[in-house]
Design an enzyme around this catalytic site. Structure first.
Site, PDB file in Angstrom:
ATOM      1  CB  VAL A   1     -22.699 -69.236  59.849  1.00 37.18           C
ATOM      2  CG1 VAL A   1     -21.327 -68.886  60.410  1.00 37.18           C
ATOM      3  CG2 VAL A   1     -23.360 -68.006  59.269  1.00 37.18           C
TER       4      VAL A   1
ATOM      5  NE  ARG B   1     -30.384 -78.389  68.532  1.00 40.42           N
ATOM      6  CZ  ARG B   1     -31.039 -77.325  68.089  1.00 40.42           C
ATOM      7  NH1 ARG B   1     -30.531 -76.609  67.097  1.00 40.42           N
ATOM      8  NH2 ARG B   1     -32.188 -76.997  68.602  1.00 40.42           N
TER       9      ARG B   1
ATOM     10  CE  LYS C   1     -27.222 -61.786  66.232  1.00 43.14           C
ATOM     11  NZ  LYS C   1     -26.609 -61.296  64.980  1.00 43.14           N
TER      12      LYS C   1
END
Length: 312
Positions: free
Chosen positions: A15, A35, A138
């Site tokens: 995504v 990162r 979530k």
């Protein structure tokens, strides 16, 4: 009004790479977190460098270095996290709690979009074990965001076409079956299927929109609300060939969980809620949400017969 500056966390993912592209396309100054954990992953590094060539700005940061996250967040107005929550790839949703802490400390963020992009976890409190872990995690992240009073938008994007349409919704395959196709129940439960690039387009549309502040954006464009049988029918028409069909009852699907590995059990549990329970379409959007295609009718979203043509 000036467009918000955006930081994408997880920009090399399935995504994330689309979010970066959509953010640049819609004219936002776009930062991508580079990162330290990337290590020797040459493919991810090459992708980051390609983002840079397209106009994105790379900014170093690490989830093991709180100050680096704070410094990255201070550069922007909006943070979008797209870290994977899919068990058969990598699953690190709770890492976002470190990002929430950084956003809280920085104190400058106008909007945070955490890694959601699937079913609305607020509607999945009843979900089967072990698949409910995705929704539970979530919701833990949501609680941390709301407790910290961070402005947010949650994006419920339903079923990615790459995982659910190209394979006619067959488990354990990404390409269309050639001879036989499994139909879940009677195959008539309505599901919402989305082109992944459209998910990114709608997501970026929402970040400066006051109508979606502290709400859930549901991606439910009307022509993409289809049953599994309708998807199969579209494929058969394109291919000019009828497939042999067999039905799988809910009882038999759930019985297949025994003997599966953990990731398989999670995935099959989600299939149950989508194709038997109808969890994507069995509710009305209330005051807590908005529907993307109503807010942004100018987006020419991809219909699923067009999506399927790439598999011919």
């Amino acid at each position: 009004m000036a467009k918000s500056k955006v930081l994408v966390v997880g920009g090399t993912g399935y995504v994330g790479r689309r979010i970066v592209k959509a953010s640049l396309a819609q004219g936002h100054i776009t930062y991508v977190l580079q990162r330290a954990e990337i290590g020797l992953d040459i493919d991810k590094l090459q992708m980051l460098l390609s983002f840079k060539q397209q106009g994105a700005r790379l900014i170093e940061g690490s989830f093991s270095d709180h100050q680096s996250l704070v410094n990255a967040v201070k550069q922007v107005d909006v943070v979008i996290c797209t870290m994977s929550g899919v068990h058969f790839r990598s699953h690190n949703l709770l890492e976002q709690l470190k990002l929430v802490e950084a956003i809280k400390e920085a104190g400058n963020i106008k909007r945070f979009l955490p890694s959601e992009f699937g079913m609305d976890p607020a509607r999945m409190g009843h979900a089967l074990e072990p698949g409910r872990v995705t929704f539970d995690e979530k919701m833990i992240v949501r609680k941390a965001i709301e407790d910290a009073k961070i402005p947010f938008t949650y994006v419920s994007a339903n079923c990615f076409a790459g995982y659910f349409v190209g394979n006619l919704s067959q488990i354990a395959s990404l390409t269309p079956p050639k001879e036989k196709v499994c139909i879940y129940g009677d195959g008539n439960v309505k599901v919402v299927f989305m082109d992944e690039d459209d998910v990114a387009t709608y997501t970026i549309k929402t970040i400066d929109d006051p109508r979606t502040l502290n709400k859930t954006l549901y991606l439910k464009p009307p022509e993409n609300i289809l049953s599994q049988r309708q998807i199969i029918d579209k494929w058969e028409k394109l291919k000019g060939k009828e497939l042999d069909k067999f039905n799988l009852s809910a009882k038999d699907l759930l019985a297949s969980l025994k003997g599966m590995d953990y990731a398989g059990q999670v995935g099959v549990g989600h299939f149950y809620h989508i194709f038997y329970e109808g969890c994507l379409t069995n509710f009305e959007i209330g005051e807590e949400g908005e529907e993307a295609s109503e807010l942004y009718p100018e987006v020419q979203y991809t219909r699923m017969d067009a999506y399927l043509k790439r598999y011919l």
